[in-house]
Design an enzyme around this catalytic site. Structure first.
Site, mmCIF file in Angstrom:
data_model
loop_
_atom_site.group_PDB
_atom_site.id
_atom_site.type_symbol
_atom_site.label_atom_id
_atom_site.label_comp_id
_atom_site.label_asym_id
_atom_site.label_seq_id
_atom_site.Cartn_x
_atom_site.Cartn_y
_atom_site.Cartn_z
ATOM 1 N N GLU A 249 38.031 74.386 25.546
ATOM 2 C CA GLU A 249 38.475 74.538 26.736
ATOM 3 C C GLU A 249 39.003 74.893 26.615
ATOM 4 O OE1 GLU A 249 39.454 70.537 26.972
ATOM 5 O OE2 GLU A 249 39.232 70.225 29.277
ATOM 6 N N GLU B 191 53.573 61.085 26.997
ATOM 7 C CA GLU B 191 55.274 62.082 26.217
ATOM 8 C C GLU B 191 55.641 63.172 27.371
ATOM 9 O OE1 GLU B 191 56.702 63.815 22.125
ATOM 10 O OE2 GLU B 191 56.917 65.280 23.983
ATOM 11 N N CYS C 65 40.847 69.132 33.379
ATOM 12 C CA CYS C 65 39.137 69.284 32.839
ATOM 13 C C CYS C 65 37.953 69.426 32.991
ATOM 14 C CB CYS C 65 39.023 67.688 32.236
ATOM 15 S SG CYS C 65 38.831 65.774 33.673
ATOM 16 N N LYS D 232 50.206 53.248 27.999
ATOM 17 C CA LYS D 232 50.822 54.622 27.797
ATOM 18 C C LYS D 232 50.188 56.087 27.954
ATOM 19 C CE LYS D 232 49.666 57.310 24.462
ATOM 20 N NZ LYS D 232 51.165 58.934 24.690
ATOM 21 N N PRO D 233 51.165 56.202 28.826
ATOM 22 C CA PRO D 233 51.092 57.649 29.250
ATOM 23 C C PRO D 233 51.511 58.759 28.162
ATOM 24 C CG PRO D 233 53.101 56.442 29.978
ATOM 25 C CD PRO D 233 52.619 55.745 29.222
ATOM 26 N N ARG E 78 43.067 75.831 39.975
ATOM 27 C CA ARG E 78 43.700 74.115 40.654
ATOM 28 C C ARG E 78 44.123 73.687 39.468
ATOM 29 N NH1 ARG E 78 41.925 68.563 41.610
ATOM 30 N NH2 ARG E 78 40.269 68.524 40.163
ATOM 31 N N SER F 102 41.395 64.391 25.299
ATOM 32 C CA SER F 102 40.791 65.911 24.797
ATOM 33 C C SER F 102 39.586 64.843 23.797
ATOM 34 C CB SER F 102 41.737 66.283 24.257
ATOM 35 O OG SER F 102 42.305 65.435 22.377
ATOM 36 N N THR F 103 38.971 65.590 23.721
ATOM 37 C CA THR F 103 37.855 65.143 22.744
ATOM 38 C C THR F 103 38.698 64.219 21.145
ATOM 39 O OG1 THR F 103 36.196 66.159 24.146
ATOM 40 C CG2 THR F 103 35.529 65.655 21.956
ATOM 41 N N GLU G 152 37.059 59.055 28.272
ATOM 42 C CA GLU G 152 36.445 60.525 30.027
ATOM 43 C C GLU G 152 37.731 61.909 29.282
ATOM 44 O OE1 GLU G 152 35.511 60.693 32.673
ATOM 45 O OE2 GLU G 152 35.086 59.086 32.373
HETATM 46 P P1 NAP Z 1 45.782 64.129 24.211
HETATM 47 O O1 NAP Z 1 46.199 65.118 23.713
HETATM 48 O O2 NAP Z 1 44.272 64.169 24.099
HETATM 49 O O3 NAP Z 1 46.158 63.496 24.222
HETATM 50 C C1 NAP Z 1 45.899 62.579 25.287
HETATM 51 C C2 NAP Z 1 47.096 61.059 25.434
HETATM 52 O O4 NAP Z 1 46.871 60.197 24.685
HETATM 53 C C3 NAP Z 1 48.001 60.858 25.653
HETATM 54 O O5 NAP Z 1 48.855 60.199 26.318
HETATM 55 C C4 NAP Z 1 49.167 61.782 24.066
HETATM 56 O O6 NAP Z 1 49.990 61.147 24.320
HETATM 57 C C5 NAP Z 1 47.733 60.214 23.746
HETATM 58 N N1 NAP Z 1 47.913 60.594 22.267
HETATM 59 C C6 NAP Z 1 47.314 61.604 21.522
HETATM 60 N N2 NAP Z 1 47.505 61.776 20.103
HETATM 61 C C7 NAP Z 1 46.990 59.970 20.351
HETATM 62 C C8 NAP Z 1 46.588 58.747 18.978
HETATM 63 N N3 NAP Z 1 46.134 59.051 17.615
HETATM 64 N N4 NAP Z 1 46.522 57.731 19.625
HETATM 65 C C9 NAP Z 1 46.462 57.407 20.732
HETATM 66 N N5 NAP Z 1 47.209 58.442 21.731
HETATM 67 C C10 NAP Z 1 47.520 59.174 21.655
HETATM 68 O O7 NAP Z 1 45.048 65.504 25.676
HETATM 69 P P2 NAP Z 1 45.920 65.842 27.168
HETATM 70 O O8 NAP Z 1 46.463 67.510 26.261
HETATM 71 O O9 NAP Z 1 46.641 65.104 27.687
HETATM 72 O O10 NAP Z 1 45.824 66.198 27.869
HETATM 73 C C11 NAP Z 1 44.240 67.033 27.487
HETATM 74 C C12 NAP Z 1 43.155 66.901 27.793
HETATM 75 O O11 NAP Z 1 42.783 65.844 28.595
HETATM 76 C C13 NAP Z 1 41.935 67.998 27.791
HETATM 77 O O12 NAP Z 1 41.170 67.762 27.107
HETATM 78 C C14 NAP Z 1 41.243 67.048 29.372
HETATM 79 O O13 NAP Z 1 39.864 67.464 30.130
HETATM 80 C C15 NAP Z 1 40.611 66.415 29.430
HETATM 81 N N6 NAP Z 1 41.445 65.273 30.671
HETATM 82 C C16 NAP Z 1 39.927 64.940 30.639
HETATM 83 C C17 NAP Z 1 40.107 64.127 32.205
HETATM 84 C C18 NAP Z 1 38.931 63.564 32.362
HETATM 85 O O14 NAP Z 1 38.123 63.055 33.895
HETATM 86 N N7 NAP Z 1 37.749 63.782 31.822
HETATM 87 C C19 NAP Z 1 40.655 64.197 32.651
HETATM 88 C C20 NAP Z 1 42.138 64.920 32.857
HETATM 89 C C21 NAP Z 1 42.022 65.453 31.509
HETATM 90 P P3 NAP Z 1 50.865 62.356 23.969
HETATM 91 O O15 NAP Z 1 50.247 63.418 24.588
HETATM 92 O O16 NAP Z 1 52.019 61.645 23.975
HETATM 93 O O17 NAP Z 1 50.189 63.066 22.350
#
Ligand code: NAP
Length: 506
Positions: free
Chosen positions: A407, A199, A308, A196-197, A302, A253-254, A274
């Site tokens: 963050e 949105e 992250c 699931k990527p 970058r 996200s955490t 992650e």
């Molecule tokens: P996010 O809001 O946590 O979303 C990540 C994924 O989870 C998206 O596909 C999102 O879908 C989905 N999602 C959100 N709520 C969900 C739920 N209740 N059930 C199932 N899936 C759900 O994070 P983001 O804003 O996309 O990405 C930024 C975060 O990712 C940052 O905190 C960053 O540090 C972290 N990150 C970590 C790493 C690592 O390797 N540690 C690498 C890259 C990014 P939607 O987007 O459609 O809501």
């Protein structure tokens, strides 16, 4: 006449290029080797963050569609698990070759939906492809063990078994590489998956699936469920709770990671998480300041700070603070070129969505209201659009500011002064995050001490970039569980099975 011929030939070349690029722009989800609509037939738009134009509309899938996809992955697992490591390696290699061949087209899709500059998208494709290449190799090195038994005529065998169906949930910031990093590993281990990527960036995932299809990845091994943000919780619940799922592999996200961890706990499912970071970037007095500033630009700007492992807090020794800050400001002024990702020379694109843009500006405003000083940027570049935030440098940042504890995930560098190593360590470790950290020093003993004492999963000494397929990438504390890349990245998707071979004397 010659002029006309040149013009026709130019237009024809453009036409051919566009046609070629379009073959990776998929408009349906991918389940069981087929391009499909959602059962409800509802669609949602995917937009270009640079100008809000709609790139295309794709299926808004829900819990029903997800259950179907999980079932398909579970059925396929029964045959995929029995393929030889050599076969899986060969298929992964073919997928890698096709991704390499289509690098430019993949980069165009990434830039269109994420907004990042084309040069960065090309970098992401190269990085993402390196995982497929790496896992094509490591697929053939998932070895077991034979352990001398404490009993006569018996043998102890430890073998690695694939976990089954893996639910893969990925973020928008590296929409291609976050998929290959997981899917390459789990396929090498003999697992199948439902992806699931986000949105914001589902098209890169669909493009990767199209190339996997062309590479001969058997139907049902990779399934992509596309869903709007509204449907994400329902889709995520099935992906975490369905009994056929063996592992939830999440990057994001955490906050969301904790929700999914809770859902996975109900079925005692394996998780690979992650999550977010809050990386310190520490510069000691002995450091080569020119080099540290070069690396700071990479570690901070970058992907426009949306990484992250992006440096979140610059901790600079008081003896070199003024010099570092002066050079950093000059470098930001000359190297950060804001604009749409498709424009030649642009190094920083828009933030991915309005929510993200508001978050970044809110953090800066909070810091300024509490005494931080803006040395560069600090506002939206409204002449470019509503999601372009200027590359920003803040000083006089204090640990009680939200920008210090959260963050940032945007193009804002925050600088703090420290007096000695103990103080630097104390500030750096004063966070619940533990992903990446950076240290600049010429003192070898100090480099080792920092490597040991920094409470982070990854420590880069004198470097601002540490990601690759070969090392084990991951965090501690609230930054996650498990590792990606390296051989450990494959082992995450296996269970150790203990078999006792007895009666060997009969
Ligand atoms: P996010 O809001 O946590 O979303 C990540 C994924 O989870 C998206 O596909 C999102 O879908 C989905 N999602 C959100 N709520 C969900 C739920 N209740 N059930 C199932 N899936 C759900 O994070 P983001 O804003 O996309 O990405 C930024 C975060 O990712 C940052 O905190 C960053 O540090 C972290 N990150 C970590 C790493 C690592 O390797 N540690 C690498 C890259 C990014 P939607 O987007 O459609 O809501």
């Amino acid at each position: 006449m010659d002029l006309l011929r040149t013009s026709i030939s130019k237009n024809y070349k453009l036409y051919i290029t566009q046609c070629r690029r379009m073959h990776l722009l998929k408009k349906q989800a991918y389940i069981n080797g087929q391009w499909v609509q959602s059962q409800s037939k509802v669609l949602f738009p995917v937009t270009n963050p640079a100008n809000d134009s709609v790139i295309t509309e794709i299926p808004d899938m829900d819990a029903h569609d997800t259950k179907h996809a999980v079932q398909v992955a579970a059925n396929t697992f029964q045959t995929w698990r029995d393929t030889t490591a050599k076969e899986r390696s060969r298929i992964l290699r073919k997928w890698f070759d096709l991704c390499e061949k289509n690098s430019e087209d993949l980069a165009q899709v990434i830039t269109a939906e994420s907004g990042k500059p084309l040069s960065e998208s090309r970098g992401e494709v190269a990085y993402g492809n390196s995982f497929l290449e790496w896992f094509a190799d490591t697929a053939r090195h998932i070895n077991g063990e034979i352990i001398p038994s404490p009993w006569p005529n018996k043998q102890i065998l430890l073998t690695r078994q694939p976990l089954g169906v893996v639910s893969v949930i990925t973020p928008w910031n590296f929409p291609f590489a976050m998929i290959t990093r997981k899917v390459g590993a789990l396929m090498a281990a003999g697992c199948t998956c439902v992806i699931k990527p986000s949105e914001d960036t589902p098209l890169s995932a669909l493009a990767a699936a199209e190339l996997a299809h062309q590479a001969g990845v058997p139907k049902g091994v990779i399934n992509v469920v596309t869903a709007s943000r509204k449907n994400a919780p329902a889709v995520g619940q099935v992906m975490c709770e369905d009994h056929s799922v063996g592992c939830i592999s999440f990057t994001g996200s955490t906050h969301v990671g904790k929700i999914l961890y809770g859902l996975a706990a109900k079925g005692v499912k394996r998780v690979a998480l992650e999550l977010g970071g809050n990386a310190p970037f520490i510069v000691f007095a002995s450091a080569d300041i020119e080099h540290a500033v070069d690396q700071a630009m990479l570690a901070k700007f970058r992907n426009n700070g949306q990484a992250c492992i992006g440096a979140n807090r610059f901790l600079i020794h008081e003896d070199v603070y003024d010099k570092f800050v002066k050079e950093f400001k000059a470098r930001i002024g000359s190297k950060c070129i804001l604009g749409p990702g498709t424009k030649e020379g642009v190094t920083c694109g828009p933030l991915v969505n309005l929510e993200q843009a508001k978050k970044v500006s809110g953090l800066v405003d909070d810091a300024v209201s509490k005494g931080a000083k803006v040395l560069a940027g600090g506002k939206f570049a409204t002449e470019l659009g509503n999601k372009f935030y200027e590359s920003t440098l803040l000083i006089n940042v204090k640990p009680d500011m939200n920008i210090f504890t959260e963050e940032i995930f945007g193009p804002v560098a925050t600088c703090l002064k420290f007096k000695n190593e103990a103080e630097a360590l104390k500030i750096a470790n004063s966070t619940r995050s533990g992903l990446a950290s950076y240290v600049f020093t010429k003192d070898l003993g100090q480099a080792f001490r920092m490597s040991q004492k920094l409470e982070f999963g990854m420590v880069a000494i004198n470097d601002g970039i540490l990601s690759a397929a070969e090392p084990a990438f991951g965090g501690i504390k609230e930054s996650g569980i498990g590792r990606e890349g390296s051989l450990h990245g494959v082992e995450e998707y296996t269970d150790i099975k203990y078999t006792l071979m007895s009666g060997l004397d009969k």
